[in-house]
Design a protein around this motif. Sequence first.
Motif, mmCIF file in Angstrom:
data_model
loop_
_atom_site.group_PDB
_atom_site.id
_atom_site.type_symbol
_atom_site.label_atom_id
_atom_site.label_comp_id
_atom_site.label_asym_id
_atom_site.label_seq_id
_atom_site.Cartn_x
_atom_site.Cartn_y
_atom_site.Cartn_z
ATOM 1 N N THR A 8 40.371 40.605 36.373
ATOM 2 C CA THR A 8 40.198 40.840 37.803
ATOM 3 C C THR A 8 38.733 40.786 38.224
ATOM 4 O OG1 THR A 8 42.146 42.244 37.734
ATOM 5 C CG2 THR A 8 40.772 42.410 39.682
ATOM 6 N N ALA A 9 37.861 41.371 37.425
ATOM 7 C CA ALA A 9 36.434 41.360 37.765
ATOM 8 C C ALA A 9 35.884 39.934 37.780
ATOM 9 C CB ALA A 9 35.658 42.208 36.765
ATOM 10 N N TYR A 10 36.391 39.087 36.910
ATOM 11 C CA TYR A 10 35.917 37.693 36.857
ATOM 12 C C TYR A 10 36.448 36.884 38.032
ATOM 13 C CZ TYR A 10 34.561 39.458 32.411
ATOM 14 O OH TYR A 10 34.002 40.237 31.435
ATOM 15 N N TYR A 11 37.664 37.200 38.485
ATOM 16 C CA TYR A 11 38.173 36.547 39.689
ATOM 17 C C TYR A 11 37.291 36.890 40.887
ATOM 18 C CZ TYR A 11 42.526 36.159 36.976
ATOM 19 O OH TYR A 11 43.461 35.905 36.015
ATOM 20 N N ARG A 12 36.938 38.183 41.002
ATOM 21 C CA ARG A 12 36.054 38.612 42.094
ATOM 22 C C ARG A 12 34.696 37.927 42.008
ATOM 23 N NH1 ARG A 12 38.038 43.922 41.563
ATOM 24 N NH2 ARG A 12 36.391 44.327 40.059
ATOM 25 N N TYR A 13 34.151 37.878 40.815
ATOM 26 C CA TYR A 13 32.849 37.259 40.616
ATOM 27 C C TYR A 13 32.905 35.773 40.976
ATOM 28 C CZ TYR A 13 28.428 36.034 38.418
ATOM 29 O OH TYR A 13 27.162 35.586 38.190
ATOM 30 N N PHE A 14 33.960 35.092 40.532
ATOM 31 C CA PHE A 14 34.114 33.674 40.872
ATOM 32 C C PHE A 14 34.217 33.497 42.379
ATOM 33 C CE2 PHE A 14 36.408 29.843 41.833
ATOM 34 C CZ PHE A 14 35.832 28.907 40.997
ATOM 35 N N ALA A 15 35.013 34.338 43.037
ATOM 36 C CA ALA A 15 35.200 34.214 44.483
ATOM 37 C C ALA A 15 33.878 34.434 45.224
ATOM 38 C CB ALA A 15 36.251 35.200 44.970
ATOM 39 N N TYR A 17 30.800 34.108 44.037
ATOM 40 C CA TYR A 17 29.872 33.023 43.699
ATOM 41 C C TYR A 17 30.278 31.737 44.420
ATOM 42 C CZ TYR A 17 26.398 30.796 40.705
ATOM 43 O OH TYR A 17 25.285 30.149 40.245
ATOM 44 N N CYS A 18 31.573 31.473 44.472
ATOM 45 C CA CYS A 18 32.075 30.275 45.155
ATOM 46 C C CYS A 18 31.764 30.357 46.649
ATOM 47 C CB CYS A 18 33.578 30.143 44.922
ATOM 48 S SG CYS A 18 34.283 28.596 45.480
ATOM 49 N N PHE A 19 31.927 31.533 47.228
ATOM 50 C CA PHE A 19 31.608 31.708 48.644
ATOM 51 C C PHE A 19 30.118 31.494 48.896
ATOM 52 C CE2 PHE A 19 30.648 34.229 52.439
ATOM 53 C CZ PHE A 19 31.549 33.681 53.327
ATOM 54 N N ALA A 20 29.281 32.027 48.008
ATOM 55 C CA ALA A 20 27.834 31.855 48.154
ATOM 56 C C ALA A 20 27.446 30.378 48.042
ATOM 57 C CB ALA A 20 27.102 32.683 47.106
ATOM 58 N N VAL A 21 28.023 29.665 47.095
ATOM 59 C CA VAL A 21 27.724 28.239 46.938
ATOM 60 C C VAL A 21 28.196 27.463 48.166
ATOM 61 C CG1 VAL A 21 28.299 26.180 45.589
ATOM 62 C CG2 VAL A 21 27.664 28.279 44.430
ATOM 63 N N GLN A 51 30.815 22.688 43.806
ATOM 64 C CA GLN A 51 31.274 24.001 44.228
ATOM 65 C C GLN A 51 32.330 24.578 43.295
ATOM 66 O OE1 GLN A 51 32.490 23.122 48.247
ATOM 67 N NE2 GLN A 51 30.597 23.951 49.083
ATOM 68 N N VAL A 52 32.898 23.761 42.458
ATOM 69 C CA VAL A 52 33.875 24.250 41.484
ATOM 70 C C VAL A 52 33.208 24.537 40.143
ATOM 71 C CG1 VAL A 52 35.852 23.502 40.116
ATOM 72 C CG2 VAL A 52 35.877 23.194 42.559
ATOM 73 N N ILE A 53 32.309 23.660 39.708
ATOM 74 C CA ILE A 53 31.704 23.798 38.379
ATOM 75 C C ILE A 53 30.703 24.945 38.325
ATOM 76 C CG2 ILE A 53 30.194 22.653 36.717
ATOM 77 C CD1 ILE A 53 31.607 20.061 37.384
ATOM 78 N N CYS A 54 29.865 25.075 39.337
ATOM 79 C CA CYS A 54 28.823 26.123 39.309
ATOM 80 C C CYS A 54 29.403 27.537 39.191
ATOM 81 C CB CYS A 54 27.921 26.014 40.527
ATOM 82 S SG CYS A 54 26.883 24.563 40.500
ATOM 83 N N ALA A 85 42.630 28.041 42.581
ATOM 84 C CA ALA A 85 43.256 28.521 43.815
ATOM 85 C C ALA A 85 42.222 29.200 44.718
ATOM 86 C CB ALA A 85 44.393 29.488 43.484
ATOM 87 N N LEU A 86 41.354 29.991 44.134
ATOM 88 C CA LEU A 86 40.301 30.642 44.921
ATOM 89 C C LEU A 86 39.348 29.619 45.528
ATOM 90 C CD1 LEU A 86 39.412 33.698 42.666
ATOM 91 C CD2 LEU A 86 40.368 33.785 44.969
ATOM 92 N N ALA A 87 38.980 28.612 44.745
ATOM 93 C CA ALA A 87 38.059 27.588 45.244
ATOM 94 C C ALA A 87 38.679 26.827 46.420
ATOM 95 C CB ALA A 87 37.678 26.625 44.124
#
Length: 173
Positions: A8-15, A17-21, A51-54, A85-87
Amino acid sequence: MQPTASLTAYYRYFALYCFAVMVVCLVGMIAYEYNFGPIPSAAQYGLWFAQVICPAAATAYRFVQHHRRCPTKDEKAKLARVSLALAVAINAIPLLAIVGWICVMAFIVGDPDFQIVYYAYRQQAVWLLVSADAMFWIVVACGVAMFFLASYFLIRSQYGRSAQKLAARMFPQ
């Protein structure tokens, strides 16, 4: 066998980071259009993969740093599915914002320029739906499927081989 970690923490982190990118890419695109002119039409495809790889690479780095190991196959699969899915969801925000902005300006504010833009886009969409045959939609669906499949495997490779390389550099044995 290694225990499965809570992701769960990694999903949040990905989301996040993806939003920031996505925000950085949008600001860069707006600045480019303001200073230099229209963005080349093929730039959006390269931006999608960036935006997916970073965020995936940063999330893999965080996973390796926290757990001192690479993700297992199950963890890689879960991380890749949810990350894709988040991306897709996060990168659809600007499109929805633009459509919402055009509708608000056209109908609530009553700006005639935006009303023309709205009706022009609506006419193009209706024309595309009416004039396109089934083969066109099959080709579009296959193209979108291949695009998302490539994105999934790029994300999965970030959680796989890239995480292994990072773990080997961080924790030599």
